[in-house]
Design a protein around this motif. Structure first.
Motif, mmCIF file in Angstrom:
data_model
loop_
_atom_site.group_PDB
_atom_site.id
_atom_site.type_symbol
_atom_site.label_atom_id
_atom_site.label_comp_id
_atom_site.label_asym_id
_atom_site.label_seq_id
_atom_site.Cartn_x
_atom_site.Cartn_y
_atom_site.Cartn_z
ATOM 1 N N ARG A 109 0.877 -1.177 0.000
ATOM 2 C CA ARG A 109 0.000 0.000 0.000
ATOM 3 C C ARG A 109 0.911 1.223 0.000
ATOM 4 O O ARG A 109 1.712 1.410 0.913
ATOM 5 N N ILE A 110 0.764 2.059 -1.028
ATOM 6 C CA ILE A 110 1.668 3.187 -1.227
ATOM 7 C C ILE A 110 0.842 4.460 -1.381
ATOM 8 O O ILE A 110 -0.085 4.517 -2.184
ATOM 9 N N ARG B 200 13.109 7.895 -2.516
ATOM 10 C CA ARG B 200 13.163 7.427 -1.125
ATOM 11 C C ARG B 200 14.019 6.160 -0.963
ATOM 12 O O ARG B 200 14.049 5.593 0.125
ATOM 13 N N LEU B 201 14.660 5.721 -2.039
ATOM 14 C CA LEU B 201 15.438 4.472 -2.029
ATOM 15 C C LEU B 201 14.623 3.304 -1.488
ATOM 16 O O LEU B 201 15.108 2.503 -0.682
ATOM 17 N N GLY B 202 13.371 3.214 -1.951
ATOM 18 C CA GLY B 202 12.525 2.075 -1.636
ATOM 19 C C GLY B 202 11.722 2.171 -0.357
ATOM 20 O O GLY B 202 11.016 1.226 -0.002
ATOM 21 N N LYS B 203 11.776 3.291 0.333
ATOM 22 C CA LYS B 203 11.029 3.426 1.586
ATOM 23 C C LYS B 203 9.555 3.665 1.272
ATOM 24 O O LYS B 203 9.174 4.726 0.784
ATOM 25 N N ILE B 204 8.740 2.656 1.563
ATOM 26 C CA ILE B 204 7.307 2.747 1.292
ATOM 27 C C ILE B 204 6.595 3.485 2.415
ATOM 28 O O ILE B 204 5.721 4.310 2.171
ATOM 29 N N THR C 140 8.470 -0.071 6.215
ATOM 30 C CA THR C 140 8.745 -0.932 5.062
ATOM 31 C C THR C 140 9.666 -0.250 4.066
ATOM 32 O O THR C 140 9.357 0.827 3.558
ATOM 33 N N THR C 141 10.783 -0.901 3.805
ATOM 34 C CA THR C 141 11.694 -0.465 2.752
ATOM 35 C C THR C 141 11.968 -1.677 1.877
ATOM 36 O O THR C 141 12.212 -2.779 2.376
ATOM 37 N N VAL D 276 12.044 -4.656 -6.366
ATOM 38 C CA VAL D 276 10.644 -4.623 -5.954
ATOM 39 C C VAL D 276 9.987 -3.321 -6.418
ATOM 40 O O VAL D 276 8.846 -3.325 -6.885
ATOM 41 N N VAL D 277 10.707 -2.213 -6.315
ATOM 42 C CA VAL D 277 10.166 -0.933 -6.800
ATOM 43 C C VAL D 277 9.851 -1.036 -8.293
ATOM 44 O O VAL D 277 8.789 -0.595 -8.745
#
Length: 122
Positions: free
Chosen positions: A30-31, A71-75, A79-80, A85-86
């Motif tokens: 969820r983003i 954000r270097l994958g920080k959801i 959660t990162t 995955v991104v």
């Protein structure tokens, strides 16, 4: 979940701004894209536009992809995820937007091949 219709406006000649926050679910995550988030859209070189233009790939997927790369994958606070995955989230959102399979595939391959330098520069 049906993807929301994003409210966007031009920020500069080549950048768009999210005018209201939206939340999406992609690849099980969820983003939330906050109001004010900027995106240059799908960064497709102009020479490739006869095959696939930035406007034929997606609207929401590039916003989410740009946000998560910044954000270097920080959801969220808990959660990162990694770059792979991104990029999968990017693909999943294009699929939810019913982008033709070959355009999804080309855009996904492009971010896998060329996105690494942007990930490290974030």
């Amino acid at each position: 979940m049906t993807l929301p219709v994003p409210q966007i406006s031009p920020a500069t000649i080549d950048t768009w701004r999210m005018d209201a926050p939206i939340t999406v679910i992609a690849a099980g995550y969820r983003i939330t894209i906050p109001e004010g988030t900027l995106s240059d859209g799908a960064s497709i070189p102009r020479i490739c536009w006869p095959i696939v233009s930035p406007f034929e790939v997606s609207v929401i997927a590039p916003f989410v992809h740009d946000l998560l790369y910044q954000r270097l994958g920080k959801i969220d606070d808990f959660t990162t995820v990694g770059r792979n995955v991104v990029d999968r989230i990017f693909y999943d959102l294009m699929k939810q937007e019913d982008i033709y399979w070959w355009r999804r595939w080309l855009a996904f391959r492009a971010v896998r091949i060329f996105g690494g330098s942007h990930w490290r520069a974030a």
